[in-house]
Design a protein around this motif. Structure first.
Motif, mmCIF file in Angstrom:
data_model
loop_
_atom_site.group_PDB
_atom_site.id
_atom_site.type_symbol
_atom_site.label_atom_id
_atom_site.label_comp_id
_atom_site.label_asym_id
_atom_site.label_seq_id
_atom_site.Cartn_x
_atom_site.Cartn_y
_atom_site.Cartn_z
ATOM 1 N N GLY A 929 0.787 -1.226 0.000
ATOM 2 C CA GLY A 929 0.000 0.000 0.000
ATOM 3 C C GLY A 929 0.819 1.276 0.000
ATOM 4 O O GLY A 929 0.264 2.367 -0.070
ATOM 5 N N TRP A 930 2.148 1.151 0.092
ATOM 6 C CA TRP A 930 3.001 2.339 0.132
ATOM 7 C C TRP A 930 3.552 2.726 -1.239
ATOM 8 O O TRP A 930 4.165 3.788 -1.390
ATOM 9 N N VAL A 931 3.365 1.878 -2.226
ATOM 10 C CA VAL A 931 4.064 2.038 -3.498
ATOM 11 C C VAL A 931 3.828 3.399 -4.138
ATOM 12 O O VAL A 931 4.749 4.019 -4.692
ATOM 13 N N GLY A 932 2.623 3.927 -4.063
ATOM 14 C CA GLY A 932 2.330 5.195 -4.720
ATOM 15 C C GLY A 932 2.491 6.413 -3.846
ATOM 16 O O GLY A 932 2.213 7.528 -4.278
ATOM 17 N N HIS A 933 2.950 6.233 -2.606
ATOM 18 C CA HIS A 933 3.028 7.361 -1.678
ATOM 19 C C HIS A 933 4.439 7.948 -1.677
ATOM 20 O O HIS A 933 5.412 7.224 -1.481
ATOM 21 N N PRO A 934 4.575 9.269 -1.891
ATOM 22 C CA PRO A 934 5.920 9.845 -2.033
ATOM 23 C C PRO A 934 6.804 9.696 -0.815
ATOM 24 O O PRO A 934 8.018 9.613 -0.949
ATOM 25 N N TRP A 935 6.219 9.667 0.396
ATOM 26 C CA TRP A 935 7.043 9.542 1.590
ATOM 27 C C TRP A 935 7.289 8.092 1.981
ATOM 28 O O TRP A 935 8.150 7.810 2.812
ATOM 29 N N LEU A 936 6.503 7.177 1.443
ATOM 30 C CA LEU A 936 6.578 5.791 1.911
ATOM 31 C C LEU A 936 7.114 4.809 0.887
ATOM 32 O O LEU A 936 7.538 3.718 1.248
ATOM 33 N N ARG A 937 7.107 5.187 -0.385
ATOM 34 C CA ARG A 937 7.399 4.193 -1.406
ATOM 35 C C ARG A 937 8.843 3.715 -1.376
ATOM 36 O O ARG A 937 9.169 2.683 -1.961
ATOM 37 N N TYR A 938 9.742 4.468 -0.693
ATOM 38 C CA TYR A 938 11.127 4.024 -0.573
ATOM 39 C C TYR A 938 11.437 3.491 0.828
ATOM 40 O O TYR A 938 12.576 3.135 1.118
ATOM 41 N N ALA A 939 10.426 3.473 1.700
ATOM 42 C CA ALA A 939 10.653 3.065 3.089
ATOM 43 C C ALA A 939 10.595 1.539 3.222
ATOM 44 O O ALA A 939 9.786 0.881 2.581
ATOM 45 N N ARG A 940 11.455 1.013 4.052
ATOM 46 C CA ARG A 940 11.447 -0.425 4.327
ATOM 47 C C ARG A 940 10.593 -0.688 5.566
ATOM 48 O O ARG A 940 10.775 -0.036 6.598
ATOM 49 N N ALA A 941 9.688 -1.619 5.455
ATOM 50 C CA ALA A 941 8.810 -1.958 6.577
ATOM 51 C C ALA A 941 9.437 -3.085 7.392
ATOM 52 O O ALA A 941 9.818 -4.123 6.835
ATOM 53 N N LEU A 942 9.552 -2.879 8.684
ATOM 54 C CA LEU A 942 9.945 -3.944 9.614
ATOM 55 C C LEU A 942 8.660 -4.446 10.262
ATOM 56 O O LEU A 942 8.110 -3.797 11.147
ATOM 57 N N VAL A 943 8.167 -5.568 9.776
ATOM 58 C CA VAL A 943 6.865 -6.070 10.208
ATOM 59 C C VAL A 943 7.043 -6.947 11.441
ATOM 60 O O VAL A 943 7.667 -8.016 11.377
ATOM 61 N N LEU A 944 6.508 -6.490 12.559
ATOM 62 C CA LEU A 944 6.492 -7.292 13.775
ATOM 63 C C LEU A 944 5.222 -8.134 13.754
ATOM 64 O O LEU A 944 4.118 -7.613 13.586
ATOM 65 N N GLU A 945 5.394 -9.423 13.892
ATOM 66 C CA GLU A 945 4.241 -10.325 13.833
ATOM 67 C C GLU A 945 3.371 -10.158 15.072
ATOM 68 O O GLU A 945 3.675 -9.356 15.962
ATOM 69 N N GLU A 946 2.319 -10.931 15.143
ATOM 70 C CA GLU A 946 1.356 -10.736 16.224
ATOM 71 C C GLU A 946 1.947 -11.028 17.595
ATOM 72 O O GLU A 946 1.426 -10.571 18.612
ATOM 73 N N ASP A 947 3.071 -11.777 17.629
ATOM 74 C CA ASP A 947 3.755 -12.001 18.905
ATOM 75 C C ASP A 947 4.706 -10.867 19.248
ATOM 76 O O ASP A 947 5.415 -10.905 20.254
ATOM 77 N N GLY A 948 4.728 -9.823 18.388
ATOM 78 C CA GLY A 948 5.553 -8.657 18.658
ATOM 79 C C GLY A 948 6.983 -8.779 18.210
ATOM 80 O O GLY A 948 7.800 -7.911 18.529
ATOM 81 N N GLU A 949 7.313 -9.831 17.453
ATOM 82 C CA GLU A 949 8.699 -10.038 17.050
ATOM 83 C C GLU A 949 8.816 -10.216 15.546
ATOM 84 O O GLU A 949 7.855 -10.567 14.860
ATOM 85 N N ALA A 950 10.030 -9.975 15.052
ATOM 86 C CA ALA A 950 10.398 -10.263 13.668
ATOM 87 C C ALA A 950 11.732 -10.974 13.701
ATOM 88 O O ALA A 950 12.514 -10.819 14.650
ATOM 89 N N VAL A 951 11.996 -11.762 12.684
ATOM 90 C CA VAL A 951 13.284 -12.452 12.573
ATOM 91 C C VAL A 951 13.990 -11.894 11.340
ATOM 92 O O VAL A 951 13.433 -11.861 10.245
ATOM 93 N N LEU A 952 15.228 -11.430 11.541
ATOM 94 C CA LEU A 952 15.996 -10.823 10.452
ATOM 95 C C LEU A 952 17.476 -11.127 10.655
ATOM 96 O O LEU A 952 18.031 -10.833 11.720
ATOM 97 N N GLY A 953 18.083 -11.714 9.643
ATOM 98 C CA GLY A 953 19.518 -11.968 9.698
ATOM 99 C C GLY A 953 19.943 -12.778 10.902
ATOM 100 O O GLY A 953 21.002 -12.509 11.484
ATOM 101 N N GLY A 954 19.145 -13.750 11.288
ATOM 102 C CA GLY A 954 19.494 -14.592 12.413
ATOM 103 C C GLY A 954 19.275 -13.941 13.775
ATOM 104 O O GLY A 954 19.797 -14.418 14.784
ATOM 105 N N HIS A 955 18.522 -12.844 13.817
ATOM 106 C CA HIS A 955 18.246 -12.147 15.074
ATOM 107 C C HIS A 955 16.744 -12.013 15.270
ATOM 108 O O HIS A 955 15.985 -11.859 14.308
ATOM 109 N N ARG A 956 16.342 -12.060 16.531
ATOM 110 C CA ARG A 956 14.960 -11.772 16.894
ATOM 111 C C ARG A 956 14.883 -10.293 17.263
ATOM 112 O O ARG A 956 15.674 -9.804 18.068
ATOM 113 N N ILE A 957 13.912 -9.605 16.674
ATOM 114 C CA ILE A 957 13.792 -8.164 16.864
ATOM 115 C C ILE A 957 12.414 -7.851 17.424
ATOM 116 O O ILE A 957 11.398 -8.370 16.943
#
Length: 970
Positions: A929-957
């Motif tokens: 939903g950010w693709v057409g928005h000038p402030w968001l289309r270049y932003a990377r989303a860090l999606v925290l799942e429903e347990d409040g965590e994300a896994v990235l590069g071997g780390h829990r965030i």
């Protein structure tokens, strides 16, 4: 003299054949496909750009730069400036450009300007900026009778799309792209001649400059040409003209004046009168009772015979910044400058400085408030910046908010065409509307575009923006043009590490050559750095790569050093008499708190004991994890509500809120509202330009100049009531422990950041004040602050060994020096000029082997050599869609239409640790939903799942609203 005749009338008057008139009248400059459905003729765009330049001369250029152009133009500086800006696109009169659009090419061909097969490989494309230089250069040499005059003018044409080619690059591989035969030759000559006559010159020979600008002035002029071109390329303001009979300079001038008014563009002071009284800039403008050090800086500004460099060294809390602003007023009034840029070490320090500069600028004219730009990526979260923009949005019908209305994209570049795609320059979107006319008391949105921030009359931002102007990167001229005509102030100049310092020295060379006054501020500047800054500025002023002008020893501390050239001779002077500090030196107790534990339990215990009966403690450590651990330990121990945590892994909204809160509770205006007990746990964010007053400092060991900066937060404000046990300033130095053979052991993070040798030197100096690290019978001397600051800094970076023999200082020094030299060499590859090229008189070939970094994130990687890091926007997955970090619903695919929701979403922007950069670049992307928005289309989303965590590069965030981003190995 301006001619109101159309270009067709001029062509007839010049005796052009009917065929030539028709052919020149068909050449297009802006295609309908990229110009809101209206073709714009080439001569129309050239005259529009010249007319914009005329308006810039009247309302934007500093009087100092106008004087230089008047000298070059033989008293016709305005007309010469219009010509050099307008002639920039003459290279569009060639097949390579005219063939870019089939619909536009058809009438050109029908008029008799034909071409054969053109190369289709993008790498063999013939760019119109280079084509213009190739077309113009031989004519300038022939008709000016001077190869030297032509040599510095043709690069201005060749470089108007952001890079300067070498003269070898003016030879097309395929002759067809430039145009063959008499028809093309006559048409190209006619374009130049008709435009030249329309501007007011008799012929091209009449344009010959009376002298030459130096290379820095050429770079500034090049940036102004780009600015004029981009404004004239705004198809909303300059509607396309397809009938050459309607193209005239008078018409273009009317369009330019209307565009300037509609866009709300303006300069700064516009001719600042001399202050009424020697110290009036301090007493009347800033409302301060001048301290001796402030008086010294302002008096030096009055006495300098020419624009130059000033280095003000004074203790923390002395009021250097106010003195620098007062000095800037004096320098601007004396030397014809129009604005100020204040460079700060970090985003966090830029925000309070922005508010201070806002108040200062209002004292000249309340309407100038909107001409103060805040230059850093998180300015949306500065309350004052938001207040100005909220007021503007409420007054502007149909506005979409900062940077979004009028199709304005923060990554857009005006004037881009199909041929710019290879450089990552997207075309301007076809949609959008400017809405209501911008008012005099609202901000000019145009200055918010990518690469344009420094063009505002007054700006506050990170020092990176100054360093960007010293890099061999695309459109560097636009950044440099934003500095020329201003006074440049660099606060906390010591904060630049050796890599960044190479760009700072390069910037000083260019600013010195351009005659830009610069004021450098520091409380803890090593003498060798002061000397290097002076030499760099004077080298630029004299056009020599290796000028050395020894700085005389100052009579005391505080002190001011001034450097300038007088009749071609370098001069450096320092304060002739001792300048007393505004307050007496205080004995500061220094003690060791040995320990290199990562969880911070030892620090938490010491703080708990020290403020048991009240008081304010500031804890500064070098790792986010360590700061979080200390905060946890104190929170568990009953400090909840009396704790604040500040570090670089807080999201934008939380970091801005907490910084403002700390300044409110512990700043100079706190008064009775100062809490009875409080602990601020921070990383190096609190090291400088953080105007809080603490009773106790607990700090990881750092190089002595930075250690003293942190001590500057102690007992900073007069009249503060303190607990009996903390009536005198006290420092606990930790992050170090006695090792084998009594040689200190340091935190691995400290060694990685600063290197071992400066830490050994600092440990030796602390030991003189606190006793041996491992204990012993030596008396504890403490330090006298600020009296001891200059000698401590000088010794901390000096050559005589000060460490015990068993510490093996010499070996540590050699390792450190080798690493510093390597970092210097690393910077050389992207400096604006290499040392051997500094003497070149023109901009030809400036961008040879340059960097193509374009975005601010990419430029950060150019001017900072630490591990690259990326910013992400925290979003939380919920049932059926996504939420912002604060729980705001943002739709099934992340789509955000409401401006308030966008702000809340971007408030969750957070920077990841460098160890996760590669994984983030590969694995994180904008939400659909950010693709057409000038402030968001270049932003990377860090999606925290429903347990409040994300896994990235071997780390829990995860993200905790108090602790910030938490990163743990999976």
């Amino acid at each position: 003299m301006e001619d109101g005749r159309s270009v067709v009338d001029l062509m007839w008057a010049m005796g052009l054949s009917e065929e030539s008139v028709v052919r020149v009248s068909r050449l297009w400059g802006k295609s309908a496909a990229r110009n809101r459905g209206r073709t714009h003729l080439l001569l129309g765009h050239l005259l529009d750009t010249a007319a914009v330049a005329g308006v810039m001369w009247d309302h934007y250029l500093s009087s100092a730069f106008r004087r230089r152009l008047d000298e070059i133009g033989g008293g016709r500086g305005r007309m010469w400036f219009m010509w050099v800006c307008g002639i920039h696109d003459c290279g569009k009169a060639c097949p390579a450009f005219q063939a870019l659009d089939d619909d536009e090419a058809k009438p050109v061909k029908e008029a008799g300007l034909a071409w054969g097969r053109l190369p289709v490989d993008r790498r063999q494309r013939w760019r119109h900026d280079v084509a213009g230089a190739a077309l113009l250069r031989p004519r300038l040499v022939a008709e000016w009778g001077s190869a030297d005059s032509a040599a510095w003018v043709w690069p201005l044409v060749a470089g108007h799309h952001g890079t300067f080619p070498s003269v070898q690059g003016l030879r097309p591989r395929y002759r067809e792209v430039q145009g063959r035969g008499p028809a093309w030759e006559e048409a190209q000559k006619a374009v130049v001649d008709v435009f030249t006559r329309a501007v007011g010159f008799k012929d091209l020979a009449d344009v010959r400059p009376a002298g030459a600008l130096n290379k820095a002035e050429q770079l500034a002029l090049s940036g102004l040409i780009v600015m004029a071109d981009w404004i004239a390329s705004d198809s909303e303001q300059f509607v396309g003209l397809t009938d050459a009979r309607k193209v005239s300079l008078v018409g273009s001038r009317q369009r330019a004046e209307e565009a300037w008014r509609r866009l709300g563009l303006r300069g700064g002071w516009g001719g600042l009168p001399l202050p009424e009284g020697l110290l009036a800039p301090l007493t009347r403008r800033l409302g301060v009772v001048p301290r001796a050090s402030q008086r010294e800086l302002v008096e030096q500004a009055w006495s300098m015979p020419a624009p130059g460099l000033m280095v003000a060294e004074a203790p923390m809390g002395e009021g250097k910044t106010k003195a620098a602003l007062a000095a800037a007023e004096v320098l601007a009034a004396r030397f014809g400058l129009d604005g100020v840029f204040v460079a700060m070490p970090t985003q966090a320090t830029s925000d309070p400085m922005y508010e201070q500069v806002l108040g200062w600028v209002r004292s000249f004219d309340p309407e100038l408030e909107t001409q103060v730009g805040l230059l850093h990526g998180r300015r949306r979260f500065n309350p004052k910046w938001r207040d100005i923009w909220e007021e503007w949005r409420n007054q502007t019908e149909g506005s979409a908010g900062e940077g979004e209305s009028a199709g304005l994209d923060p990554f857009d570049v005006y004037g881009a065409t199909e041929e710019d795609a290879e450089y990552g320059m997207p075309p301007r979107p076809a949609g959008g509307s400017v809405g209501a006319e911008e008012r005099a008391d609202t901000p000019a949105r145009w200055f918010l575009g990518n690469k344009r921030g420094l063009l505002t009359a007054f700006a506050v931002g990170t020092v990176d923006h100054l360093l960007y102007a010293a890099t061999r990167t695309r459109h560097v001229m636009l950044r440099f043009a934003g500095l020329v005509g201003k006074v440049v102030i660099v606060d906390e100049v010591h904060a630049a590490d050796v890599y960044m310092r190479q760009f700072l020295l390069e910037a000083l060379r260019w600013l010195g050559q351009a005659g830009v006054p610069v004021v450098l501020l520091s409380a803890t500047l090593p003498p060798a750095q002061r000397q290097a800054f002076v030499d760099a500025y004077l080298s630029g002023a004299l056009g020599s790569a290796d000028t050395t002008c020894p700085v005389p020893e100052a009579a005391g501390y505080p002190c001011v050093t001034a450097a300038y050239t007088l009749d071609g001779t370098p001069v450096a002077v320092s304060s002739r008499e001792a300048v007393p500090s505004w307050r007496d030196s205080m004995p500061t107790r220094v003690d060791w708190l040995p320990g290199i534990d990562r969880d911070g339990a030892l620090i938490a215990a010491a703080v708990r004991q020290a403020v048991a009966d009240g008081g304010v403690a500031l804890v500064v450590v070098h790792q986010v994890d360590r700061a979080q651990g200390i905060h946890r330990a104190l929170a568990e121990d009953g400090f909840e509500g009396e704790l604040r945590l500040l570090h670089g892994r807080l999201c934008s909204a939380h970091r801005a809120e907490r910084t403002e809160e700390c300044l409110g509770l512990l700043g100079p205006g706190a008064g009775e509202g100062r809490p009875g007990r409080m602990v601020v746990v921070a990383t190096q964010l609190a090291e400088q330009s953080f105007d809080v007053d603490a009773d106790l400092l607990v700090t990881d060991l750092a190089p002595v100049d930075l250690l003293l900066q942190r001590i500057g937060r102690l007992h900073r404000h007069d009249g503060t009531r303190r607990p009996k046990g903390l009536a005198e300033p006290r420092v606990l130095v930790t992050g170090v422990a006695a090792g084998g053979g009594r040689r200190p052991q340091f935190l691995p993070a400290s060694k990685a950041i600063y290197g071992e040798w400066p830490l050994l030197r600092a440990a030796a100096l602390v030991a003189e004040a606190a006793g041996p690290l491992g204990g012993g019978a030596s008396p504890k001397a403490g330090w006298s602050i600020p009296a001891d600051v200059p000698s401590l800094v000088a010794r901390g970076y000096g050559t005589p060994e000060i460490c015990p023999a068993e510490w093996d200082e010499a070996a540590a020094r050699e390792l450190w020096r080798a690493k510093q030299e390597q970092r210097e060499r690393n910077a050389e590859g992207v400096l604006l000029t290499r040392p051997r090229e500094w003497g070149a008189p023109t901009l030809e070939g400036l961008h040879y082997a340059g960097s193509r970094a374009a975005s601010e994130e990419e430029l950060d990687a150019v001017v900072r050599d630490g591990g690259r890091s990326v910013e992400t926007v925290i979003v939380r997955r919920s049932d059926g869609g996504f939420q912002a970090h604060d729980g705001t619903w943002i739709g099934v695919h992340g789509e955000v239409d409401d401006e308030t929701a966008v702000d809340r979403l971007l408030g969750g922007t957070v920077r990841l640790p460098t160890r996760l950069t590669e994984a983030a670049e590969m694995g994180l992307a904008p939400l659909p939903g950010w693709v057409g928005h000038p402030w968001l289309r270049y932003a990377r989303a860090l999606v925290l799942e429903e347990d409040g965590e994300a896994v990235l590069g071997g780390h829990r965030i995860s993200y905790d609203d108090v602790l910030g981003l938490i990163v743990e190995r999976d």
